[in-house]
Design a protein around this motif. Structure first.
Motif, PDB file in Angstrom:
ATOM      1  N   ALA A  34      23.291 -26.161   6.236  1.00 24.33           N
ATOM      2  CA  ALA A  34      24.210 -27.066   5.543  1.00 24.33           C
ATOM      3  C   ALA A  34      23.496 -28.360   5.137  1.00 24.33           C
ATOM      4  O   ALA A  34      23.705 -28.879   4.029  1.00 24.33           O
ATOM      5  N   GLU A  35      22.640 -28.874   6.029  1.00 23.54           N
ATOM      6  CA  GLU A  35      21.898 -30.089   5.707  1.00 23.54           C
ATOM      7  C   GLU A  35      20.884 -29.836   4.599  1.00 23.54           C
ATOM      8  O   GLU A  35      20.734 -30.647   3.673  1.00 23.54           O
ATOM      9  N   MET A  36      20.178 -28.698   4.684  1.00 25.29           N
ATOM     10  CA  MET A  36      19.198 -28.384   3.644  1.00 25.29           C
ATOM     11  C   MET A  36      19.858 -28.172   2.295  1.00 25.29           C
ATOM     12  O   MET A  36      19.304 -28.526   1.251  1.00 25.29           O
ATOM     13  N   GLN A  37      21.055 -27.589   2.298  1.00 19.26           N
ATOM     14  CA  GLN A  37      21.749 -27.363   1.041  1.00 19.26           C
ATOM     15  C   GLN A  37      22.060 -28.676   0.340  1.00 19.26           C
ATOM     16  O   GLN A  37      21.936 -28.795  -0.885  1.00 19.26           O
ATOM     17  N   ALA A  38      22.429 -29.697   1.123  1.00 17.16           N
ATOM     18  CA  ALA A  38      22.685 -31.012   0.532  1.00 17.16           C
ATOM     19  C   ALA A  38      21.401 -31.583  -0.072  1.00 17.16           C
ATOM     20  O   ALA A  38      21.403 -32.127  -1.187  1.00 17.16           O
ATOM     21  N   VAL A  39      20.278 -31.463   0.663  1.00 13.62           N
ATOM     22  CA  VAL A  39      18.987 -31.943   0.147  1.00 13.62           C
ATOM     23  C   VAL A  39      18.576 -31.120  -1.072  1.00 13.62           C
ATOM     24  O   VAL A  39      18.045 -31.658  -2.052  1.00 13.62           O
ATOM     25  N   ARG A  40      18.841 -29.808  -1.015  1.00  9.87           N
ATOM     26  CA  ARG A  40      18.483 -28.916  -2.130  1.00  9.87           C
ATOM     27  C   ARG A  40      19.190 -29.336  -3.417  1.00  9.87           C
ATOM     28  O   ARG A  40      18.574 -29.391  -4.488  1.00  9.87           O
ATOM     29  N   VAL A  41      20.464 -29.642  -3.302  1.00 14.70           N
ATOM     30  CA  VAL A  41      21.226 -30.077  -4.484  1.00 14.70           C
ATOM     31  C   VAL A  41      20.625 -31.356  -5.055  1.00 14.70           C
ATOM     32  O   VAL A  41      20.437 -31.493  -6.273  1.00 14.70           O
ATOM     33  N   SER A  42      20.297 -32.292  -4.168  1.00 17.55           N
ATOM     34  CA  SER A  42      19.689 -33.551  -4.620  1.00 17.55           C
ATOM     35  C   SER A  42      18.329 -33.300  -5.276  1.00 17.55           C
ATOM     36  O   SER A  42      17.983 -33.937  -6.280  1.00 17.55           O
ATOM     37  N   SER A  43      17.561 -32.377  -4.706  1.00 18.28           N
ATOM     38  CA  SER A  43      16.238 -32.066  -5.256  1.00 18.28           C
ATOM     39  C   SER A  43      16.362 -31.416  -6.628  1.00 18.28           C
ATOM     40  O   SER A  43      15.537 -31.672  -7.522  1.00 18.28           O
ATOM     41  N   ILE A  44      17.359 -30.580  -6.806  1.00 15.03           N
ATOM     42  CA  ILE A  44      17.566 -29.947  -8.113  1.00 15.03           C
ATOM     43  C   ILE A  44      17.937 -30.993  -9.160  1.00 15.03           C
ATOM     44  O   ILE A  44      17.439 -30.974 -10.290  1.00 15.03           O
ATOM     45  N   VAL A  45      18.816 -31.928  -8.762  1.00 12.20           N
ATOM     46  CA  VAL A  45      19.187 -33.015  -9.680  1.00 12.20           C
ATOM     47  C   VAL A  45      17.953 -33.837 -10.052  1.00 12.20           C
ATOM     48  O   VAL A  45      17.716 -34.152 -11.233  1.00 12.20           O
ATOM     49  N   ALA A  46      17.128 -34.189  -9.051  1.00  9.08           N
ATOM     50  CA  ALA A  46      15.917 -34.981  -9.299  1.00  9.08           C
ATOM     51  C   ALA A  46      14.935 -34.205 -10.168  1.00  9.08           C
ATOM     52  O   ALA A  46      14.294 -34.776 -11.064  1.00  9.08           O
ATOM     53  N   ARG A  47      14.791 -32.889  -9.908  1.00  6.42           N
ATOM     54  CA  ARG A  47      13.894 -32.066 -10.732  1.00  6.42           C
ATOM     55  C   ARG A  47      14.342 -32.062 -12.184  1.00  6.42           C
ATOM     56  O   ARG A  47      13.533 -32.241 -13.108  1.00  6.42           O
ATOM     57  N   ASP A  48      15.637 -31.885 -12.385  1.00  2.00           N
ATOM     58  CA  ASP A  48      16.160 -31.835 -13.752  1.00  2.00           C
ATOM     59  C   ASP A  48      15.995 -33.178 -14.451  1.00  2.00           C
ATOM     60  O   ASP A  48      15.734 -33.232 -15.675  1.00  2.00           O
ATOM     61  N   GLU A  49      16.133 -34.257 -13.688  1.00  2.00           N
ATOM     62  CA  GLU A  49      15.913 -35.595 -14.273  1.00  2.00           C
ATOM     63  C   GLU A  49      14.467 -35.735 -14.732  1.00  2.00           C
ATOM     64  O   GLU A  49      14.193 -36.267 -15.827  1.00  2.00           O
ATOM     65  N   GLN A  50      13.520 -35.268 -13.911  1.00  2.00           N
ATOM     66  CA  GLN A  50      12.103 -35.360 -14.281  1.00  2.00           C
ATOM     67  C   GLN A  50      11.780 -34.459 -15.468  1.00  2.00           C
ATOM     68  O   GLN A  50      10.983 -34.829 -16.339  1.00  2.00           O
ATOM     69  N   LEU A  51      12.398 -33.291 -15.511  1.00  2.00           N
ATOM     70  CA  LEU A  51      12.178 -32.405 -16.658  1.00  2.00           C
ATOM     71  C   LEU A  51      12.728 -33.028 -17.940  1.00  2.00           C
ATOM     72  O   LEU A  51      12.111 -32.942 -19.019  1.00  2.00           O
ATOM     73  N   GLY A  52      13.890 -33.668 -17.816  1.00  2.00           N
ATOM     74  CA  GLY A  52      14.460 -34.352 -18.981  1.00  2.00           C
ATOM     75  C   GLY A  52      13.593 -35.508 -19.419  1.00  2.00           C
ATOM     76  O   GLY A  52      13.407 -35.748 -20.620  1.00  2.00           O
ATOM     77  N   ARG A  53      13.058 -36.240 -18.432  1.00  2.00           N
ATOM     78  CA  ARG A  53      12.180 -37.366 -18.748  1.00  2.00           C
ATOM     79  C   ARG A  53      10.911 -36.872 -19.424  1.00  2.00           C
ATOM     80  O   ARG A  53      10.437 -37.486 -20.392  1.00  2.00           O
ATOM     81  N   ARG A  54      10.353 -35.754 -18.916  1.00  2.00           N
ATOM     82  CA  ARG A  54       9.143 -35.211 -19.541  1.00  2.00           C
ATOM     83  C   ARG A  54       9.400 -34.828 -20.990  1.00  2.00           C
ATOM     84  O   ARG A  54       8.559 -35.069 -21.872  1.00  2.00           O
ATOM     85  N   LYS A  55      10.551 -34.233 -21.253  1.00  2.00           N
ATOM     86  CA  LYS A  55      10.885 -33.823 -22.619  1.00  2.00           C
ATOM     87  C   LYS A  55      10.986 -35.034 -23.544  1.00  2.00           C
ATOM     88  O   LYS A  55      10.453 -35.037 -24.667  1.00  2.00           O
ATOM     89  N   THR A  56      11.667 -36.081 -23.046  1.00  2.00           N
ATOM     90  CA  THR A  56      11.817 -37.300 -23.855  1.00  2.00           C
ATOM     91  C   THR A  56      10.456 -37.945 -24.123  1.00  2.00           C
ATOM     92  O   THR A  56      10.151 -38.366 -25.257  1.00  2.00           O
ATOM     93  N   LEU A  57       9.640 -38.021 -23.081  1.00  2.00           N
ATOM     94  CA  LEU A  57       8.313 -38.638 -23.237  1.00  2.00           C
ATOM     95  C   LEU A  57       7.441 -37.825 -24.190  1.00  2.00           C
ATOM     96  O   LEU A  57       6.659 -38.398 -24.981  1.00  2.00           O
ATOM     97  N   SER A  58       7.548 -36.512 -24.135  1.00  2.00           N
ATOM     98  CA  SER A  58       6.760 -35.667 -25.042  1.00  2.00           C
ATOM     99  C   SER A  58       7.138 -35.942 -26.486  1.00  2.00           C
ATOM    100  O   SER A  58       6.267 -35.957 -27.395  1.00  2.00           O
ATOM    101  N   GLN A  59       8.434 -36.151 -26.727  1.00  2.00           N
ATOM    102  CA  GLN A  59       8.876 -36.474 -28.086  1.00  2.00           C
ATOM    103  C   GLN A  59       8.327 -37.830 -28.522  1.00  2.00           C
ATOM    104  O   GLN A  59       7.911 -38.016 -29.681  1.00  2.00           O
ATOM    105  N   GLN A  60       8.305 -38.779 -27.578  1.00  2.00           N
ATOM    106  CA  GLN A  60       7.795 -40.117 -27.896  1.00  2.00           C
ATOM    107  C   GLN A  60       6.287 -40.091 -28.159  1.00  2.00           C
ATOM    108  O   GLN A  60       5.776 -40.885 -28.962  1.00  2.00           O
TER     109      GLN A  60
END
Length: 471
Positions: A34-60
Motif C-alpha cells: 500500500a505504501e509503495m503504491q502511493a510512491v508509485r503513483v507519485s513516481s508516475i506523475v513525476a515521470r510524466d512531468e519530466q517527459l512533458g518537459r523533455r518534449k517542450t524543451l525539444s520543441q524549443q
C-alpha cells in the motif's frame, strides 16, 4: 488483486488475512505494498512531468536553432537530456516497485465470502447437513452386533479374517517408487477403475464436457490457479533441461483443476457461452512435503492418486448458483453410492489459499470411526481469473429505441469454481470400509454393478488369518 485495489481496501485485506491465520510478516508486507503504491503513483506523475518537459524543451531547441541562437539551443538541449534522464530514473523506480509488489501480491490469499465462519482449524468448520443413516449399511450387510469393521488396507489385502481381496501391495510399490506409493490388483484395481468411469458418466449426465488434459504443465499454469509460488514444495517438478513447457519449469499436475481452468487462460469468452462446465479424470501428484507423520497409512494421503475433477467458468452473477450446483453434483455421486456423508462449510483458518468460499464433503469411514474429506468444492471468485487473465465480454441491450441492438462492452474477469467428484482413492476407501462383510468379502454398491461386469460380491482367496499382521 491489484496494488491499487489493495491500497483502497487495505483494512479489509488485513482483516481477512488475519482471519486466515496469516503471519505478522505477511501483513507487514501487505502494508508495504500500500505504501509503495502511493510512491508509485507519485513516481508516475513525476515521470510524466519530466517527459512533458523533455518534449517542450525539444520543441524549443528547434525554435532556437531556427533563430540561429546556437548557444541557447545547446543549453535547452542539455536541459532536455536531463529531463529524459530523470524520466528514465522514475521509470526504473516504478519497474522495481512493480517487481517487489508482484512478489508480495502472489502471497496474498483470496478475500473471504461473508458466509465463511471465523475459526482457526477444521474443528471450527460449520456442519451444514448429514446425509444417510450410519446404521443402514451395517443392517443391510448383516454385521453382527460385536462386528469391528477393519481399515480399508486390511480389507483390500489378504488379511481380513481369512478372506480379503488379495489386492493391496504397498511393499513392492515402495520398493519401486518410495514411501506413500501403492499398487492395487485384482478386484481392488477393478473397483478403482469402475469408480472413475462411474464418476465421469455421472458428470456427463449433468452436462459437463469431458476433457482429456495434459498431466504436465508449466510454471505459469500453476501460478494462474494459485498453486505457485506458495505450494512449490508440495509439487513434483520435472528435472532436466529437455523437460520444459514452452521454456518454463515443468511440473506434474497436483489436480486436474490446473489444466482444466487454464484451457482458457488469456482468452476473452463471449458471455453467451457461459457458464462452461468441464470434467476430467487424471492421476494427481503431490509431494506434500509438510505432511509427514500425518495419515500415512493406506490410501488416505499418498503421493499419487486418481481424481475426477469438476471445473466451472462463469460470470460473477452466475458464480454462487454454479458453485452450489457443482457441490450438489459431487453430493449426488455419494448419494448414488449410498455412502453416509456430511457437508461442511470451511472456516477462515481452514479454507484453501485461493478460495473465497468452500464446502467439504466428508464421508463416514467405519473402520477408522471418523469422517474424512472426499471432496472439496471451492468458489475462487476472480482470484484465478485475474492471475491468468481469463475474461468474458458482457453484452447488454441498448433498448428498443435504438433498434434493440447489442453493444459490446469492456471485458471483465470471470469467476471460477472447482471440486472433486470425487477423489477416486478415498471413494475406494469408503466402499471397502462401508461395504465389507464379516468374511472379508466386499459387496459392490448397486450403482457400480454394471461397471463391474455384473459382479455383486468381491472375494479373494481364502487363507488362514494371522492376527499379528493387524498390529
Amino acid at each position: 488483486m491489484s496494488p491499487a485495489s489493495l491500497r483502497e481496501n487495505l483494512p479489509v485485506v488485513l482483516s481477512h488475512v488475519a482471519s486466515r491465520g496469516g503471519s505478522r510478516e505477511l501483513r507487514e508486507e501487505i502494508r508495504s505494498v500500500a505504501e509503495m503504491q502511493a510512491v508509485r503513483v507519485s513516481s508516475i506523475v513525476a515521470r510524466d512531468e519530466q517527459l512533458g518537459r523533455r518534449k517542450t524543451l525539444s520543441q524549443q531547441v528547434g525554435l532556437a536553432m531556427k533563430s540561429g541562437d546556437g548557444a541557447r539551443a545547446e543549453e535547452l538541449k542539455q536541459c532536455s537530456l536531463e529531463a529524459g534522464t530523470r524520466a528514465d530514473e522514475f521509470t526504473q523506480d516504478v519497474e522495481e516497485m512493480d517487481r517487489l509488489m508482484e512478489g508480495i501480491l502472489c502471497k496474498v490469499p483470496n478475500l473471504l465470502d461473508d458466509r465463511v465462519p471465523e475459526g482457526l482449524s477444521e474443528a471450527d468448520n460449520e456442519v451444514l447437513l448429514t446425509h444417510g443413516d450410519l446404521s443402514a449399511l451395517p443392517l443391510r450387510l448383516g454385521w453382527p452386533a460385536d462386528f469391528e469393521p477393519l481399515w480399508h488396507d486390511v480389507v483390500a489385502a489378504n488379511l481380513s479374517r481369512g478372506g480379503g481381496l488379495d489386492g493391496w501391495d504397498a511393499e513392492r510399490a515402495v520398493r519401486m517408487s518410495g514411501a506413500r506409493f501403492f499398487a492395487l490388483s485384482g478386484p481392488a484395481a477393478r473397483l478403482e477403475r469402475a469408480l472413475s468411469q462411474f464418476f465421469l458418466d455421472a458428470a456427463n449426465d449433468r452436462g459437463y464436457t469431458e476433457v482429456s488434459v495434459p498431466f504436465v504443465v508449466g510454471r505459469s499454469a500453476l501460478e494462474g490457479t494459485g498453486q505457485l509460488p506458495k505450494f512449490e514444495e508440495d509439487l513434483f517438478r520435472i528435472e532436466g533441461g529437455s523437460h520444459k513447457c514452452n521454456g518454463e519449469d515443468a511440473f506434474l499436475i497436483p489436480t486436474a483443476e490446473v489444466p482444466l481452468t487454464n484451457l482458457h487462460s488469456g482468452e476473452i469468452i463471449p458471455e453467451s457461452q457461459l457458464p462452461l462446465s468441464y470434467v476430467a479424470c487424471t492421476p494427481c501428484f503431490r509431494a506434500e512435503a509438510g505432511s509427514y507423520g500425518r495419515d500415512t497409512r493406506g490410501l488416505i494421503r499418498t503421493h499419487q492418486f486418481a481424481k475426477v475433477e469438476l471445473v466451472k467458468i462463469a460470470t460473477p452473477a452466475q458464480a454462487k448458483e454454479e458453485h452450489e450446483k457443482l457441490t450438489a453434483d459431487a453430493e449426488r455421486c455419494l448419494q448414488l453410492l449410498e455412502l453416509p456423508y456430511r457437508k461442511v462449510r470451511l472456516c477462515a483458518g481452514d479454507i484453501g489459499f485461493g478460495a473465497e468460499h468452500c464446502y467439504d464433503l466428508e464421508v463416514w469411514l467405519p473402520g477408522q470411526q471418523l469422517w474424512r474429506e472426499i471432496s472439496s468444492c471451492s468458489n475462487t471468485g476472480d482470484f484465478q481469473a485475474r492471475r491468468m487473465q481469463l475474461r468474458y465480454r458482457p453484452e447488454e441491450e441498448e433498448g428498443a429505441a435504438k433498434g434493440g441492438k447489442k453493444k459490446k462492452v469492456k471485458p471483465a474477469l470471470v469467476h471460477t469454481m472447482n471440486g472433486s467428484a470425487l477423489a477416486v482413492g478415498r471413494a475406494l476407501v469408503a466402499i471397502l470400509e462401508n461395504y465389507q462383510r464379516e468374511d472379508g468379502s466386499v459387496v459392490v454398491p448397486d450403482v457400480l454393478v454394471p461397471y463391474m461386469r455384473g459382479e455383486t460380491l468381491l472375494e479373494g482367496p481364502q487363507v488362514e488369518f494371522d492376527e499379528s499382521l493387524l498390529k
